[in-house]
Write a protein that holds these residues in place. Structure first.
Motif, PDB file in Angstrom:
ATOM      1  N   GLU A 180      53.164  46.530  41.244  1.00 41.77           N
ATOM      2  CA  GLU A 180      53.075  45.931  39.922  1.00 41.77           C
ATOM      3  C   GLU A 180      53.663  44.523  39.961  1.00 41.77           C
ATOM      4  O   GLU A 180      54.582  44.242  40.728  1.00 41.77           O
ATOM      5  N   GLU A 181      53.099  43.647  39.140  1.00 40.67           N
ATOM      6  CA  GLU A 181      53.580  42.279  39.038  1.00 40.67           C
ATOM      7  C   GLU A 181      53.686  41.918  37.565  1.00 40.67           C
ATOM      8  O   GLU A 181      52.823  42.285  36.766  1.00 40.67           O
ATOM      9  N   ALA A 182      54.764  41.210  37.219  1.00 36.32           N
ATOM     10  CA  ALA A 182      55.012  40.822  35.832  1.00 36.32           C
ATOM     11  C   ALA A 182      55.147  39.317  35.720  1.00 36.32           C
ATOM     12  O   ALA A 182      55.618  38.653  36.649  1.00 36.32           O
ATOM     13  N   PHE A 183      54.750  38.805  34.566  1.00 33.70           N
ATOM     14  CA  PHE A 183      54.821  37.382  34.233  1.00 33.70           C
ATOM     15  C   PHE A 183      55.508  37.303  32.883  1.00 33.70           C
ATOM     16  O   PHE A 183      54.913  37.683  31.869  1.00 33.70           O
ATOM     17  N   LEU A 184      56.745  36.849  32.866  1.00 33.81           N
ATOM     18  CA  LEU A 184      57.542  36.888  31.655  1.00 33.81           C
ATOM     19  C   LEU A 184      58.146  35.515  31.360  1.00 33.81           C
ATOM     20  O   LEU A 184      58.825  34.939  32.213  1.00 33.81           O
ATOM     21  N   VAL A 185      57.876  35.000  30.166  1.00 34.78           N
ATOM     22  CA  VAL A 185      58.454  33.746  29.700  1.00 34.78           C
ATOM     23  C   VAL A 185      59.587  34.117  28.750  1.00 34.78           C
ATOM     24  O   VAL A 185      59.388  34.907  27.827  1.00 34.78           O
ATOM     25  N   GLU A 186      60.770  33.537  29.004  1.00 40.20           N
ATOM     26  CA  GLU A 186      61.935  33.857  28.176  1.00 40.20           C
ATOM     27  C   GLU A 186      62.682  32.589  27.803  1.00 40.20           C
ATOM     28  O   GLU A 186      62.740  31.646  28.594  1.00 40.20           O
ATOM     29  N   ARG A 187      63.259  32.610  26.600  1.00 44.18           N
ATOM     30  CA  ARG A 187      64.128  31.515  26.163  1.00 44.18           C
ATOM     31  C   ARG A 187      65.549  32.050  26.094  1.00 44.18           C
ATOM     32  O   ARG A 187      65.829  33.043  25.423  1.00 44.18           O
ATOM     33  N   ASP A 188      66.441  31.377  26.811  1.00 43.51           N
ATOM     34  CA  ASP A 188      67.848  31.775  26.841  1.00 43.51           C
ATOM     35  C   ASP A 188      68.578  31.286  25.589  1.00 43.51           C
ATOM     36  O   ASP A 188      68.048  30.483  24.822  1.00 43.51           O
ATOM     37  N   TYR A 209      51.021  43.817  35.208  1.00 43.76           N
ATOM     38  CA  TYR A 209      49.822  44.559  35.587  1.00 43.76           C
ATOM     39  C   TYR A 209      50.038  45.271  36.901  1.00 43.76           C
ATOM     40  O   TYR A 209      50.869  44.897  37.717  1.00 43.76           O
ATOM     41  N   GLY A 210      49.305  46.379  37.036  1.00 44.50           N
ATOM     42  CA  GLY A 210      49.422  47.211  38.215  1.00 44.50           C
ATOM     43  C   GLY A 210      48.150  47.184  39.030  1.00 44.50           C
ATOM     44  O   GLY A 210      47.072  46.858  38.525  1.00 44.50           O
ATOM     45  N   THR A 211      48.293  47.545  40.294  1.00 46.99           N
ATOM     46  CA  THR A 211      47.166  47.494  41.217  1.00 46.99           C
ATOM     47  C   THR A 211      46.234  48.689  41.051  1.00 46.99           C
ATOM     48  O   THR A 211      46.655  49.810  40.768  1.00 46.99           O
ATOM     49  N   GLY A 217      39.326  33.247  47.322  1.00 49.82           N
ATOM     50  CA  GLY A 217      38.316  33.280  48.383  1.00 49.82           C
ATOM     51  C   GLY A 217      37.656  34.645  48.395  1.00 49.82           C
ATOM     52  O   GLY A 217      37.275  35.169  47.347  1.00 49.82           O
ATOM     53  N   PRO A 218      37.590  35.283  49.574  1.00 49.61           N
ATOM     54  CA  PRO A 218      36.936  36.587  49.652  1.00 49.61           C
ATOM     55  C   PRO A 218      37.830  37.760  49.234  1.00 49.61           C
ATOM     56  O   PRO A 218      37.372  38.882  49.118  1.00 49.61           O
ATOM     57  N   VAL A 219      39.121  37.493  49.014  1.00 54.57           N
ATOM     58  CA  VAL A 219      40.062  38.566  48.673  1.00 54.57           C
ATOM     59  C   VAL A 219      39.933  38.889  47.189  1.00 54.57           C
ATOM     60  O   VAL A 219      40.048  38.035  46.323  1.00 54.57           O
ATOM     61  N   ARG A 220      39.700  40.166  46.927  1.00 53.07           N
ATOM     62  CA  ARG A 220      39.507  40.687  45.574  1.00 53.07           C
ATOM     63  C   ARG A 220      40.696  41.578  45.240  1.00 53.07           C
ATOM     64  O   ARG A 220      41.047  42.458  46.023  1.00 53.07           O
ATOM     65  N   ALA A 221      41.329  41.330  44.078  1.00 49.27           N
ATOM     66  CA  ALA A 221      42.531  42.070  43.696  1.00 49.27           C
ATOM     67  C   ALA A 221      42.383  42.626  42.278  1.00 49.27           C
ATOM     68  O   ALA A 221      42.710  41.959  41.301  1.00 49.27           O
ATOM     69  N   PRO A 222      41.871  43.856  42.131  1.00 54.59           N
ATOM     70  CA  PRO A 222      41.727  44.454  40.797  1.00 54.59           C
ATOM     71  C   PRO A 222      43.059  44.997  40.267  1.00 54.59           C
ATOM     72  O   PRO A 222      43.837  45.603  41.008  1.00 54.59           O
ATOM     73  N   CYS A 223      43.304  44.745  38.975  1.00 52.23           N
ATOM     74  CA  CYS A 223      44.551  45.147  38.326  1.00 52.23           C
ATOM     75  C   CYS A 223      44.271  45.681  36.928  1.00 52.23           C
ATOM     76  O   CYS A 223      43.210  45.427  36.360  1.00 52.23           O
ATOM     77  N   LEU A 224      45.269  46.349  36.375  1.00 51.88           N
ATOM     78  CA  LEU A 224      45.210  46.876  35.015  1.00 51.88           C
ATOM     79  C   LEU A 224      46.506  46.480  34.309  1.00 51.88           C
ATOM     80  O   LEU A 224      47.602  46.726  34.840  1.00 51.88           O
ATOM     81  N   VAL A 225      46.401  45.860  33.138  1.00 51.18           N
ATOM     82  CA  VAL A 225      47.599  45.498  32.373  1.00 51.18           C
ATOM     83  C   VAL A 225      48.244  46.790  31.886  1.00 51.18           C
ATOM     84  O   VAL A 225      47.591  47.604  31.221  1.00 51.18           O
ATOM     85  N   VAL A 226      49.534  46.966  32.234  1.00 48.59           N
ATOM     86  CA  VAL A 226      50.225  48.215  31.901  1.00 48.59           C
ATOM     87  C   VAL A 226      51.277  48.042  30.807  1.00 48.59           C
ATOM     88  O   VAL A 226      51.716  49.021  30.211  1.00 48.59           O
ATOM     89  N   TRP A 227      51.687  46.820  30.545  1.00 40.88           N
ATOM     90  CA  TRP A 227      52.614  46.563  29.439  1.00 40.88           C
ATOM     91  C   TRP A 227      52.532  45.106  29.017  1.00 40.88           C
ATOM     92  O   TRP A 227      52.125  44.252  29.796  1.00 40.88           O
ATOM     93  N   THR A 228      52.871  44.868  27.763  1.00 41.25           N
ATOM     94  CA  THR A 228      52.973  43.510  27.231  1.00 41.25           C
ATOM     95  C   THR A 228      54.213  43.439  26.347  1.00 41.25           C
ATOM     96  O   THR A 228      54.697  44.462  25.855  1.00 41.25           O
TER      97      THR A 228
END
Length: 182
Positions: free
Chosen positions: A115-123, A104-106, A82-93
């Protein structure tokens, strides 16, 4: 959007969501949501691709502008709800045989700081999951006023990210029937 360095971030510890990263500053809240996605290398590949190509964000109905079609260090992203804008910068991959993701960080103007991370892992047993990890505190006045309701909204959004990745995994394997867990 232009790409610049880490000194634009609104917090002092880039990489704190990465395994072995710096500890979060005092006063930051920790959110960790783990979503099962299925089993096998094809699930890991489809889910990793969804995360790195922003489908994780577009799936829950967010709009997103990014400097690049894939997450990479230094890529600037603006996520909108909606009207909320959230700029971020990818800090690691990370892109390894059993792990794919990014953090990515704010940047200034984001309602949160952190900072928020999105990590897919296989056990080891072959099961694949998405982990959303956020270390943050409110930055905007309205986010501070939201208090626990804001943290609940953040948790709900993390689950929506998980549903978006599950959908991407199902779409990558058209042989799976609707309603069939990946």
């Amino acid at each position: 959007m232009t790409t610049s360095g880490m000194d634009d971030l609104t917090y002092p510890t880039p990489g704190m969501t990465r395994e072995g990263g710096s500890p979060a500053p005092a006063g930051f809240h920790r959110l960790r949501v783990r979503v099962p996605l299925g089993r096998g290398p094809e699930v890991l590949a489809a889910a990793g691709d969804a995360v790195l190509t922003w489908r994780t964000h577009r799936g829950p109905g967010l709009s997103l502008e990014a400097d690049a079609p894939r997450a990479a260090v230094g890529v600037r992203v603006i996520v909108r709800l909606g009207p909320v804008r959230a700029p971020c910068l990818v800090v690691w991959t990370v892109r390894e045989a059993e792990r794919v993701g990014f953090g990515y960080g704010t940047l200034p103007g984001h309602p949160e700081c952190g900072e928020e991370a999105f990590l897919v892992e296989r056990d080891a047993d072959g099961s694949v999951h998405l982990t959303v990890l956020a270390l943050s505190r409110p930055a905007a006045r309205y986010a501070r006023l939201a208090g626990p309701v804001g943290r609940l909204a953040q948790r709900l959004m993390a689950h929506r990210y998980g549903r978006a990745v599950r959908r991407a995994v199902r779409e990558a394997d058209p042989g799976r029937g609707p309603g069939t867990a990946p």
